[in-house]
Each structure stands twice: as structure tokens, then as C-alpha cells.
Design a protein around this motif. Structure first.
Motif, PDB file in Angstrom:
ATOM      1  N   ASP A 164      27.531 -38.362 -11.862  1.00 31.13           N
ATOM      2  CA  ASP A 164      27.997 -39.163 -10.729  1.00 31.13           C
ATOM      3  C   ASP A 164      28.033 -40.639 -11.074  1.00 31.13           C
ATOM      4  O   ASP A 164      27.088 -41.187 -11.639  1.00 31.13           O
ATOM      5  N   ASP A 201      28.408 -42.852  -8.624  1.00 32.71           N
ATOM      6  CA  ASP A 201      27.825 -43.503  -7.465  1.00 32.71           C
ATOM      7  C   ASP A 201      26.297 -43.510  -7.569  1.00 32.71           C
ATOM      8  O   ASP A 201      25.664 -42.475  -7.744  1.00 32.71           O
ATOM      9  N   ASP A 244      24.433 -41.368  -4.896  1.00 30.96           N
ATOM     10  CA  ASP A 244      24.559 -39.930  -5.146  1.00 30.96           C
ATOM     11  C   ASP A 244      23.572 -39.476  -6.217  1.00 30.96           C
ATOM     12  O   ASP A 244      22.964 -38.399  -6.115  1.00 30.96           O
ATOM     13  N   ARG A 245      23.404 -40.287  -7.246  1.00 33.44           N
ATOM     14  CA  ARG A 245      22.440 -39.942  -8.295  1.00 33.44           C
ATOM     15  C   ARG A 245      21.014 -39.924  -7.747  1.00 33.44           C
ATOM     16  O   ARG A 245      20.221 -39.022  -8.056  1.00 33.44           O
ATOM     17  N   ILE A 275      20.069 -39.384  -4.671  1.00 32.09           N
ATOM     18  CA  ILE A 275      19.906 -38.226  -3.790  1.00 32.09           C
ATOM     19  C   ILE A 275      19.712 -36.955  -4.606  1.00 32.09           C
ATOM     20  O   ILE A 275      18.903 -36.079  -4.242  1.00 32.09           O
ATOM     21  N   LYS A 276      20.399 -36.827  -5.715  1.00 31.31           N
ATOM     22  CA  LYS A 276      20.198 -35.657  -6.566  1.00 31.31           C
ATOM     23  C   LYS A 276      18.808 -35.664  -7.196  1.00 31.31           C
ATOM     24  O   LYS A 276      18.211 -34.601  -7.418  1.00 31.31           O
ATOM     25  N   ASP A 279      16.522 -34.373  -4.542  1.00 36.92           N
ATOM     26  CA  ASP A 279      16.641 -32.928  -4.426  1.00 36.92           C
ATOM     27  C   ASP A 279      15.841 -32.214  -5.511  1.00 36.92           C
ATOM     28  O   ASP A 279      15.119 -31.258  -5.238  1.00 36.92           O
ATOM     29  N   TYR A 290      13.268 -41.019  -0.776  1.00 34.25           N
ATOM     30  CA  TYR A 290      14.226 -41.991  -1.321  1.00 34.25           C
ATOM     31  C   TYR A 290      13.513 -43.141  -2.032  1.00 34.25           C
ATOM     32  O   TYR A 290      13.776 -43.416  -3.215  1.00 34.25           O
ATOM     33  N   LYS A 311      24.596 -36.672   3.737  1.00 34.05           N
ATOM     34  CA  LYS A 311      24.772 -36.962   2.311  1.00 34.05           C
ATOM     35  C   LYS A 311      24.402 -35.734   1.466  1.00 34.05           C
ATOM     36  O   LYS A 311      25.089 -35.415   0.498  1.00 34.05           O
ATOM     37  N   ASP A 344      27.225 -33.229   1.859  1.00 37.12           N
ATOM     38  CA  ASP A 344      28.417 -33.669   1.114  1.00 37.12           C
ATOM     39  C   ASP A 344      28.288 -33.381  -0.377  1.00 37.12           C
ATOM     40  O   ASP A 344      29.295 -33.137  -1.061  1.00 37.12           O
ATOM     41  N   LEU A 345      27.046 -33.433  -0.879  1.00 39.48           N
ATOM     42  CA  LEU A 345      26.812 -33.207  -2.307  1.00 39.48           C
ATOM     43  C   LEU A 345      26.502 -31.739  -2.620  1.00 39.48           C
ATOM     44  O   LEU A 345      26.176 -31.401  -3.752  1.00 39.48           O
ATOM     45  N   SER A 384      20.173 -29.346   2.786  1.00 40.27           N
ATOM     46  CA  SER A 384      19.795 -30.457   3.662  1.00 40.27           C
ATOM     47  C   SER A 384      18.481 -30.219   4.392  1.00 40.27           C
ATOM     48  O   SER A 384      17.945 -31.140   5.022  1.00 40.27           O
TER      49      SER A 384
END
Length: 264
Positions: free
Chosen positions: A146, A148, A151-152, A154-155, A158, A164, A202, A205-206, A210
Motif C-alpha cells: 500500500d 497510503d 492503510d499500512r 491499519i494493516k 490487524d 492505532y 476503513k 474497505d481494506l 472490522s
């Protein structure tokens, strides 16, 4: 907790981490040897497994700054986790509590609230939590395709089941103390105080689960009430058990009052 850490004091947090790093790493090694005898896999599951052995109480409290508490009576310590918080935050708080339960020699107050404060002991608990949760998050971050930044991150949330800001603090420490990665440091400082407003969307979306960033709202008194009632029934003449039962009832009332005070 990390909610009081901003891009203004992030460098100060990293300096505090340097002071305690060797000791905290020793404790994480000690924990791995002494407290995972059942071979539980998954750091999120392991933390709750350990706390449940201590009769973990799980209750939803409508206060975003209250992660949990440790209620003490003499040599008994009972952990409490706020299940109205997103699961990802509960996992971090669980490891934070484990530090206080197993390694905090300063836990002498009747009630230890895991609230937002920045003294060194709380930094130790947060740092212990981070070191129990994260592997090499820096390398994982750069392994992602990614472009962004968010996005990175958030991964990373996960994969490591981490909040965060905890991800950003860990990345910032690695970028500062190990890799001298000025570009990553700049990105972290830019985004540190701007968590995405809708993390659930988010994640969706990825293509991620969630549920990690939603509350669990579990209500569980750790089986204490039934256990004590059973022991009282088998030993009706033992006053000690009645005293413990009264303590539990007082504890329930105390938690209720604390919750009422927190949500006013």
C-alpha cells in the motif's frame, strides 16, 4: 495510557522507553517462560487466558478514557476490563493489567485504575504491553504494498491486534532508535493525532475483520459469585467464605459506583 501521548511529547516517550527497555525485555522473557505453560497461541488469547485465571471481570463502561482497573483486597487482585472499548484496545489493556498484576511492586492502593496518566510506572506497563504484542512491526510495515500510510498502519493494527497509536509509537521508536528513518518519523508525526474517524469502515474497505475495532460489550464476573456460593454451600460454618462473598457484593457495588462516577 497512550491517549495522552501526542506528537508534541512523542519524543519524550521514546526517551522514557530507553530508560526502561532492558528491564521490560527481561520481564517479557520471564513471562514467556513462567506463564504460558499451556502453550496458548495468539497474544490476544494469551493475555485473556492469564487474566481469567485471576477471575477477570469484564463489564461495558461508557467512558472512552477508562480501560480497566485492578481491585485489590489484601493479597487478592482482581482485574477488570471495560468491554465497551474496541476489542483492539481491550487486548492492549489486558497486557497493561498483566504487568501490574505480576510485576508491579508499587501496586499498593486499594484500587488501581488504568486511566490516562504519564508517570513512569504507567509507561512501564504500556511498554510491557507493546513488547508483548509486537513483533518486528517496522519490517512488516515496509513489506506492505500500500502506498497510503494510513492503510499500512491499519494493516499493522490487524496483524498485531494493536491500537492505532500503539502501532505508531512502536514504529516511531524503531524509526528513531534503530533505523534513523526520517521519512517515516515525519509521516508518523503528521498523522499521530489524526486517527481516522471511522476505523470500522476503513477495516471494511481494506477487506479486514472490522470486529477488531468494535466493542465486545461482554459482561462476565469471572465466575466468582457462583464459585463462592458453591463453597459456602459445602462449608456453611466457615466464616471466611461468607466474608469473601460479602467482599464480592461490596466489590460489585463499588464497581457500579465507579462506573456511575466515570460516566457523569
Amino acid at each position: 495510557m497512550s491517549d495522552l501521548i501526542t506528537n508534541k511529547n512523542l519524543e519524550q516517550v521514546i526517551e522514557k522507553n530507553k530508560l526502561i527497555k532492558d528491564d521490560i525485555l527481561r520481564l517479557t522473557n520471564d513471562f514467556t517462560v513462567r506463564y504460558n505453560k499451556s502453550g496458548v497461541t495468539g497474544q490476544d488469547k494469551l493475555s485473556f487466558s492469564v487474566l481469567k485465571e485471576k477471575h477477570l471481570i469484564q463489564i461495558p463502561i461508557d467512558d472512552k478514557y477508562w480501560g480497566g482497573a485492578i481491585i485489590t483486597k489484601e493479597n487478592i487482585k482482581i482485574p477488570v476490563i471495560n468491554t465497551a472499548q474496541p476489542r483492539v484496545y481491550q487486548y492492549f489493556v489486558a497486557w497493561h493489567e498483566i504487568y501490574h498484576l505480576l510485576y508491579d511492586l508499587n501496586l499498593i492502593e486499594e484500587t488501581h485504575n488504568i486511566a490516562v496518566d504519564m508517570d513512569l510506572n504507567e509507561r512501564r506497563a504500556d511498554y510491557f504491553a507493546a513488547k508483548m504484542i509486537f513483533g518486528n512491526v517496522y519490517e512488516y510495515y515496509y513489506s506492505l504494498d500500500d502506498e497510503d500510510f494510513i492503510d499500512r498502519v491499519i494493516k499493522c493494527m490487524d496483524v498485531y491486534k494493536a491500537p492505532y497509536k500503539a502501532v505508531l509509537i512502536e514504529l516511531f521508536e524503531e524509526a528513531t532508535t534503530k533505523y534513523n528513518d526520517l521519512d517515516l518519523k515525519e509521516k508518523i508525526l503528521e498523522h499521530f493525532d489524526n486517527k481516522p474517524e471511522d476505523l470500522v469502515q476503513k477495516f471494511i474497505d481494506l477487506g479486514l475483520d472490522s470486529e477488531l475495532v468494535k466493542p465486545s460489550c461482554v459482561v462476565n464476573l469471572g465466575g466468582l459469585e457462583k464459585k463462592i456460593q458453591s463453597v459456602m454451600k459445602d462449608n456453611p460454618d466457615v466464616f471466611h467464605h461468607k466474608d469473601n462473598y460479602q467482599f464480592l457484593l461490596t466489590l460489585k457495588d463499588k464497581i457500579k459506583k465507579e462506573v456511575e462516577g466515570l460516566v457523569k
